[in-house]
Design a protein around this motif. Structure first.
Motif, PDB file in Angstrom:
ATOM      1  N   ALA A   1     -69.363 -29.105  26.637  1.00  0.00           N
ATOM      2  CA  ALA A   1     -69.378 -27.582  27.255  1.00  0.00           C
ATOM      3  C   ALA A   1     -70.815 -27.287  27.117  1.00  0.00           C
ATOM      4  CB  ALA A   1     -68.355 -26.889  26.651  1.00  0.00           C
ATOM      5  N   GLN A   2     -71.578 -27.192  26.095  1.00  0.00           N
ATOM      6  CA  GLN A   2     -72.667 -26.516  26.116  1.00  0.00           C
ATOM      7  C   GLN A   2     -73.654 -27.395  26.824  1.00  0.00           C
ATOM      8  OE1 GLN A   2     -72.768 -25.566  21.399  1.00  0.00           O
ATOM      9  NE2 GLN A   2     -74.203 -24.219  22.385  1.00  0.00           N
ATOM     10  N   LEU A   3     -73.717 -28.668  26.907  1.00  0.00           N
ATOM     11  CA  LEU A   3     -74.466 -29.217  27.667  1.00  0.00           C
ATOM     12  C   LEU A   3     -74.477 -28.996  29.366  1.00  0.00           C
ATOM     13  CD1 LEU A   3     -76.571 -31.685  28.357  1.00  0.00           C
ATOM     14  CD2 LEU A   3     -74.405 -33.213  28.284  1.00  0.00           C
ATOM     15  N   ALA A   4     -73.160 -28.659  29.636  1.00  0.00           N
ATOM     16  CA  ALA A   4     -72.832 -28.414  31.081  1.00  0.00           C
ATOM     17  C   ALA A   4     -73.541 -26.994  31.376  1.00  0.00           C
ATOM     18  CB  ALA A   4     -71.372 -28.455  31.477  1.00  0.00           C
ATOM     19  N   ALA A   5     -73.160 -26.182  30.353  1.00  0.00           N
ATOM     20  CA  ALA A   5     -73.752 -24.678  30.303  1.00  0.00           C
ATOM     21  C   ALA A   5     -75.343 -24.845  30.561  1.00  0.00           C
ATOM     22  CB  ALA A   5     -73.191 -23.780  29.353  1.00  0.00           C
TER      23      ALA A   5
END
Length: 351
Positions: A176-180
């Motif tokens: 999720a953080q990578l995508a953000a």
């Protein structure tokens, strides 16, 4: 007052001996650098995770590190005095009120975390380099999505964010953080950094242009292949025999169930050996484990050495039989807390 018969004591310095293997720190950096897709920096905040930032940074600079990260500008000032002008020093806390002259005079690069910091930096140091930290879900430091515009990146040296759960490769927060991060930085031609030690181990999708390992350099989890860095020996000040039923230490939390030999070693929570080790931690005499008996106090720890054939002059709490993370696990904390708490009273040597 115990009626115990006292055993012979040895003559030795009264402080513990902390040995720090700088060669292991360098090899750990090299190993993480080999895993990294781009440049590999080094985090030396908190006095080099308790290992001595000046000695650590000099060794890493000699090995080729050219970018360092510290927590606050004061740490950056000390590091600049150690390393001179030829390395880049980045400050995670950004541009705090009162930092302006230090940032300017010493060429420190603040990682700006908020609209307020951006405004301060633009007003006070308009031509000075800066980076930006984005909040991609950790909710600790960094510009949040509603404050963020790609226009803010103009002139930045680096855009970074920090993973909350990188030590758990299967945690959904990582993806999720990578995508953000990808979404917030899409189309920006500025170097990017997302991975510390754990993120480096997650693989190249998390590496971007720069990785910035910290705890892995110092032998800590989650870098399972790290070489151990710290060895800590604590001298035995006095030994005594307890009869069954006698107690040891504050609160009488350890009571001997049989005749027991207790060694009192020099070290305690004033030296970073936290009270949570009480009744849970273990020291070693060679290959033999010796459990902590009762409470850790400020300067002293009582250890059950009944099983030893002979009393040594010291016991080892960090060494070949116990890593910093194994000690941390035993007392319900993390290796970071153990490392960064190692105190100033130890006699330190380096190799």
């Amino acid at each position: 007052m115990t009626l115990a018969a006292r055993l012979p004591t040895s003559e030795r310095m009264g402080t513990g001996h902390l040995h720090i293997n700088l060669g292991a720190i360098v090899e750990n950096w090299r190993a993480l650098d080999r895993l990294s897709a781009g440049e590999t920096a080094a985090v030396v905040k908190a006095d080099g995770y308790g290992m001595g930032s000046a000695r650590v940074a000099r060794a890493l600079a000699a090995a080729g590190v050219r970018r360092f990260f510290v927590a606050v500008a004061e740490e950056g000032a000390s590091l600049r005095a150690t390393l001179g002008p030829d390395v880049e020093i980045n400050v995670f806390s950004g541009h705090m009120a009162g930092d302006t002259r230090r940032l300017s005079d010493l060429g420190l690069i603040p990682m700006l975390n908020s609209p307020e910091q951006i405004a301060r930096h633009t007003a006070e140091l308009p031509d000075h380099p800066f980076g930006l930290q984005l909040d991609t879900g950790m909710n600790r430091l960094g510009l949040e999505t509603y404050d963020w515009s790609t226009d803010l990146a103009a002139g930045a040296t680096l855009i970074l964010s920090h993973l909350a759960c990188a030590d758990d490769p299967d945690h959904p927060a990582n993806a999720a953080q990578l995508a953000a991060f990808l979404d917030m930085t899409a189309g920006i031609p500025i170097p990017r950094s997302l991975a510390a030690t754990g993120g480096t181990l997650l693989g190249p999708d998390y590496h971007f242009d720069l990785t910035r390992p910290g705890v892995g350099l110092y032998g800590g989890a989650p870098f399972a292949d790290a070489q151990p860095v710290a060895t800590l020996d604590l001298p035995i000040i006095q030994t005594r025999r307890l009869r069954a039923g006698e107690s040891v230490g504050y609160g009488c939390t350890f009571t001997a169930e049989k005749d027991t030999v207790i060694a009192t070693v020099s070290g305690g929570y004033a030296d970073g050996l936290i009270r949570a080790m009480s009744g849970r931690g273990t020291l070693y005499a060679g290959d033999t484990p010796c459990p902590i008996a009762g409470r850790v106090s400020m300067d002293l720890i009582s250890v059950d050495v009944t099983d030893l054939d002979a009393i040594p002059d010291h016991l080892t709490i960090l060494g070949p039989h116990q890593t910093v993370d194994q000690l941390a696990d035993a007392c319900g904390t993390i290796g970071y807390e153990i490392l960064t708490g190692l105190g100033a009273r130890y006699a330190r040597t380096y190799s």
